[in-house]
Design an enzyme around this catalytic site. Structure first.
Site, PDB file in Angstrom:
ATOM      1  N   MET A  72       7.585  -3.912  15.248  1.00  0.00           N
ATOM      2  CA  MET A  72       6.192  -4.228  15.556  1.00  0.00           C
ATOM      3  C   MET A  72       6.087  -5.558  16.286  1.00  0.00           C
ATOM      4  O   MET A  72       5.248  -5.728  17.161  1.00  0.00           O
ATOM      5  CB  MET A  72       5.356  -4.235  14.282  1.00  0.00           C
ATOM      6  N   VAL A 101      -1.484  -7.053  15.941  1.00  0.00           N
ATOM      7  CA  VAL A 101      -0.126  -6.779  15.464  1.00  0.00           C
ATOM      8  C   VAL A 101       0.893  -7.203  16.523  1.00  0.00           C
ATOM      9  O   VAL A 101       1.543  -8.239  16.405  1.00  0.00           O
ATOM     10  CB  VAL A 101       0.072  -5.281  15.101  1.00  0.00           C
ATOM     11  N   CYS A 102       1.033  -6.391  17.540  1.00  0.00           N
ATOM     12  CA  CYS A 102       2.117  -6.576  18.513  1.00  0.00           C
ATOM     13  C   CYS A 102       1.876  -7.712  19.486  1.00  0.00           C
ATOM     14  O   CYS A 102       2.776  -8.057  20.254  1.00  0.00           O
ATOM     15  CB  CYS A 102       2.368  -5.270  19.253  1.00  0.00           C
ATOM     16  N   LEU A 103       0.691  -8.332  19.452  1.00  0.00           N
ATOM     17  CA  LEU A 103       0.466  -9.553  20.220  1.00  0.00           C
ATOM     18  C   LEU A 103       0.522 -10.774  19.309  1.00  0.00           C
ATOM     19  O   LEU A 103       1.244 -11.723  19.592  1.00  0.00           O
ATOM     20  CB  LEU A 103      -0.868  -9.516  20.967  1.00  0.00           C
ATOM     21  N   PRO A 106       4.366 -11.857  18.098  1.00  0.00           N
ATOM     22  CA  PRO A 106       5.242 -12.634  18.972  1.00  0.00           C
ATOM     23  C   PRO A 106       4.637 -13.978  19.381  1.00  0.00           C
ATOM     24  O   PRO A 106       5.375 -14.933  19.640  1.00  0.00           O
ATOM     25  CB  PRO A 106       5.461 -11.723  20.179  1.00  0.00           C
TER      26      PRO A 106
END
Length: 198
Positions: A72, A101-103, A106
């Site tokens: 993820m 989530v995926c932004l 990271p």
């Protein structure tokens, strides 16, 4: 880094219209390419669940294969982290689906590793306006800097007297800049107006 702009991820986005999202991320991709910004494309489970990256993005980078992962958090895929580090830069700009989530993951990881992180809020989307907004707030509180795709383009141009990229910037603005782009077209057509002239 353009993260997981894929059909299955986009279907659940409710913070922006899909039309707006596709337009904005395409404008962002074209902006990065125009100014020679090293760009990483990522997907999650492209072949088994989420589908290929938006065709508009792939068209901007036709020879670049997205890094497809199962994590993820893209930063937890060693190939992504290694690619980021290979550019030897301390600033990174990110946009992705979903914001929450995926932004956000990271962004927080890059901040933890000492990067200056910018995120493009209107080229990202969440499963609800609240989910998007809370993720934006969380990233800002952690030290990331928000911007929009058009802001990114114009910050890269900086000066209308910069003729090396002037025409291409206006083309991107006309194609993806909504009312601003229409205004650029109108001013040029009606009055022969040109930015950068005193």
């Amino acid at each position: 880094m353009l993260i997981d702009h894929q059909p299955q991820m986009a279907f659940a986005v409710k913070s922006h219209s899909i039309t707006e999202l596709r337009n904005n991320v395409t404008g962002l991709a074209k902006s990065a390419k125009l100014f020679g910004v090293p760009t990483i494309l990522t997907t999650v489970s492209a072949k088994t669940f989420s589908g290929s990256i938006f065709p508009e993005i792939q068209a901007v980078f036709p020879n670049q294969q997205p890094i497809d992962r199962t994590t993820m958090n893209p930063w937890e895929d060693q190939r992504v982290a290694d690619k980021v580090k290979s550019f030897n830069k301390k600033k990174i700009v990110m946009a992705g689906l979903w914001t929450e989530v995926c932004l956000v993951d990271p962004v927080l990881s890059a901040l933890d590793e000492g990067y200056t992180v910018y995120f493009v809020s209107d080229a990202s989307g969440g499963v609800s306006p609240e989910a998007h907004d809370m993720a934006v707030n969380r990233m800002i509180q952690a030290g990331a800097v928000p911007l929009t795709w058009l802001q990114y383009l114009l910050e890269m141009q900086r000066d209308w007297a910069n003729q090396a990229t002037y025409t291409q910037v206006l083309t991107i603005a006309k194609d993806h800049g909504g009312a601003y782009g229409l205004g650029v077209f109108y001013a040029g057509e009606m009055f022969g107006a040109k930015e950068g002239n005193k």
